[in-house]
Enzyme design. Structure first.
Site, PDB file in Angstrom:
ATOM      1  N   SER A   1      -2.072   3.421  -8.383  1.00  0.00           N
ATOM      2  CA  SER A   1      -2.357   3.277  -6.752  1.00  0.00           C
ATOM      3  C   SER A   1      -2.517   4.172  -6.039  1.00  0.00           C
ATOM      4  O   SER A   1      -2.931   4.079  -4.836  1.00  0.00           O
ATOM      5  CB  SER A   1      -1.158   2.207  -6.255  1.00  0.00           C
TER       6      SER A   1
ATOM      7  N   SER B   1      -3.507   0.344  -5.045  1.00  0.00           N
ATOM      8  CA  SER B   1      -3.248  -0.213  -3.802  1.00  0.00           C
ATOM      9  C   SER B   1      -3.195   0.555  -2.541  1.00  0.00           C
ATOM     10  O   SER B   1      -3.392   0.050  -1.404  1.00  0.00           O
ATOM     11  CB  SER B   1      -2.083  -1.134  -3.836  1.00  0.00           C
TER      12      SER B   1
ATOM     13  N   LYS C   1       2.023   4.630   3.607  1.00  0.00           N
ATOM     14  CA  LYS C   1       1.804   3.666   3.148  1.00  0.00           C
ATOM     15  C   LYS C   1       2.616   2.806   3.377  1.00  0.00           C
ATOM     16  O   LYS C   1       3.946   2.801   3.528  1.00  0.00           O
ATOM     17  CB  LYS C   1       1.795   3.676   1.293  1.00  0.00           C
TER      18      LYS C   1
HETATM   19  N1  GLN Z   1      -3.733  -2.223  -9.980  1.00  0.00           N
HETATM   20  C1  GLN Z   1      -2.336  -1.994 -10.499  1.00  0.00           C
HETATM   21  C2  GLN Z   1      -1.369  -3.441 -10.285  1.00  0.00           C
HETATM   22  O1  GLN Z   1      -2.118  -4.109  -9.760  1.00  0.00           O
HETATM   23  C3  GLN Z   1      -1.600  -1.064  -9.970  1.00  0.00           C
HETATM   24  C4  GLN Z   1      -0.939  -1.165  -8.743  1.00  0.00           C
HETATM   25  C5  GLN Z   1      -0.098   0.086  -8.363  1.00  0.00           C
HETATM   26  O2  GLN Z   1      -0.257   1.339  -9.008  1.00  0.00           O
HETATM   27  N2  GLN Z   1       0.750  -0.377  -7.421  1.00  0.00           N
HETATM   28  O3  GLN Z   1      -0.479  -3.630 -10.684  1.00  0.00           O
END
Ligand code: GLN
Length: 487
Positions: free
Chosen positions: A179, A155, A80
């Site tokens: 994410s 994400s 990532k």
């Molecule tokens: N969807 C969540 C956010 O936008 C989690 C994102 C993540 O785990 N980085 O914060």
């Protein structure tokens, strides 16, 4: 030529050991697959074919000479793009870091490199990991390999899509509020969010430090356990890293769950949960029953406050963490003749950050400002404690908890992006786990109209063994993880 790209890491390792496959062949196979599909899927932000091939040739030579090699020797891995990789661009999905080249490796990168893994590319993601669909990437969204009109989740959507499309063998993601697990669920792969502190965050570009962990993403539970076994363990460079030495999770791969007790918290099946998803998760619970585990329905009353609690804390931490992107030290800088530092700072951030990141910085700054701190941030911290207590209470009684990973199957690209609140709401089943800090694995548990559904197995602090064992048993007795998208 054999298509190695569709195999798992443990299968390929065996072939390499028996000299049935070389790393060079595997790398070529995976890049052929990438060449064929990447224009559709867009799983990657950058690709490193040349360096990957060079590394593969060196590893093959060492194997030919009979030298000792690492546990991931010659295996392609996708990372990532929020995890720092020395001399390789790390954008965080943001324009503000579009040409940032870290001078060091994250600890997890050092560890996988030491075991001979080959980094083939950096994967697409929501900008600074803020989002649940990869639509917030400054480099364009990814597409779900199971249906190109649907989101991959986010994400870490690029990592999940790359695995599902066989554009990599292993992947790393990060999980602040889901994410790793959200895209794992949406793309029908396996993803594990470790206990807070199990895996070093050194070199992970911070979004909300008190919530996030780097974790393994893979095509099956065995590969997931293998990658976790390599990246975990104490690191003096991360002050929140737990004081435990590296642990091997391969002996948790046991197909026997007799006598295990499972809690099924009702709040995870609340309003907004798709009935088809609910049904598939219940099928899985009954499967565990068939395999000899017992379950009970329980209540965790504070889970319903998870979304506002999480978003408040995450935005407050983000507003402080992202202050470092000032156009002076890293990446992109907006130029303007005669501008002073203040102007350059504002202009850089105005042009460098996307709308979701700006929204969160502004809201986080507001919530932390004098007079509001007690009302919002402090309150959120107090509720966080109550949520954590709910988990501790439930997990003192049960070996693990079962819940849907996401309340719905993947949604369509464009469906939620204009309405941030509806995007936040779908994190309802993943964010409570980060607020508590406990580990959770997402594994495939079925399909609705050919769209993947995942379930979570949530465990006690630092008891990754139990959730891996449960996940492994389930996988051994079901077929969902073997299904491949039609591409
Ligand atoms: N969807 C969540 C956010 O936008 C989690 C994102 C993540 O785990 N980085 O914060």
């Amino acid at each position: 030529m054999v298509d190695y790209s569709e195999l798992t890491c443990h299968e390929l390792k065996e072939m390499i050991d028996k000299r049935e496959a070389s790393s060079e062949e595997i790398i070529n196979s995976v890049f052929e697959r990438i060449h064929k599909l990447e224009s559709k899927i867009h799983a990657y932000i950058s690709l490193f074919r040349d360096s990957a091939l060079e590394e593969a040739i060196i590893i093959d030579e060492r194997i030919r000479k009979g030298e000792a090699v690492g546990k991931l020797s010659g295996i392609p891995i996708a990372v990532k793009d929020i995890i720092s990789t020395k001399d390789k661009i790390t954008t965080c999905g943001s324009k503000i870091l579009e040409n940032y080249i870290p001078p060091f490796d994250a600890t997890v990168i050092e560890r996988i490199k030491k075991e001979g893994a080959i980094i083939i590319g950096k994967t697409n993601m929501d900008e600074f990991a803020m989002g649940s669909s990869t639509e917030n990437s400054a480099f364009g969204h990814s597409r779900n390999p199971w249906s190109l009109e649907h989101v991959t989740g986010g994400s870490s959507g690029g990592s999940a899509a790359a695995l599902a499309a066989d554009e990599t063998i292993l992947a790393l993601g990060s999980d602040t509020g889901g994410s790793i697990r959200c895209p794992a669920s949406f793309c029908s792969i396996v993803g594990l969010k470790p206990t807070y502190g199990l895996v070093s965050r050194y070199g992970l570009v911070a979004y909300a430090n008190s919530l996030e962990q780097i974790g393994p993403m893979a095509k099956d539970v065995t590969d997931c356990a293998l990658l976790l076994s390599i990246i975990n363990g104490n690191d003096y460079r991360d002050s929140t890293s737990a004081p435990f030495p590296n642990k091997n999770y391969m002996n948790a791969l046991v197909d026997d769950v007799r006598g295990f007790t499972l809690g099924v918290p009702r709040e995870f099946f609340g309003e907004g949960t798709d009935s088809a998803v609910e049904k598939l998760v219940w099928n899985a619970i009954h499967k565990f029953e068939d395999l000899g585990a017992h379950y009970e329905e329980i209540s965790m009353p504070h889970i319903v406050y998870s979304i506002p609690t999480y978003y408040l804390i995450a935005m407050c931490e983000a507003s402080s963490n992202l202050a470092r992107f000032d156009g002076i030290r890293y990446g992109f800088r907006a130029e303007k003749d005669g501008a002073d530092w203040n102007e350059v700072f504002s202009l850089t951030r105005q042009k460098g950050f996307g709308p979701e990141v700006k929204r969160r910085i502004i809201l986080g700054t507001f919530a932390l400002s004098a007079g509001y701190y007690d009302k919002y941030y402090l309150k959120a911290l107090q509720i966080r404690t109550l949520i954590k207590n709910d988990f501790e209470k439930a997990l003192s009684k049960y070996s693990a908890l079962i819940a849907p990973t996401m309340p719905t199957p993947p949604f369509k690209i464009g469906e939620k992006i204009e309405d941030p609140l509806s995007m936040y709401m779908i994190d309802i089943d993943t964010v409570p786990i980060n607020l508590a800090g406990v580990p959770s694995i997402s594994i495939p548990c079925g399909f609705v109209n050919n769209l993947p559904v995942g379930m979570q197995i949530i465990g006690r602090f630092f008891d990754e063994e139990t959730i891996i064992r449960l996940a492994y048993s389930y996988e051994q007795n079901t077929v969902f993880h073997r299904k491949k998208p039609n591409l």
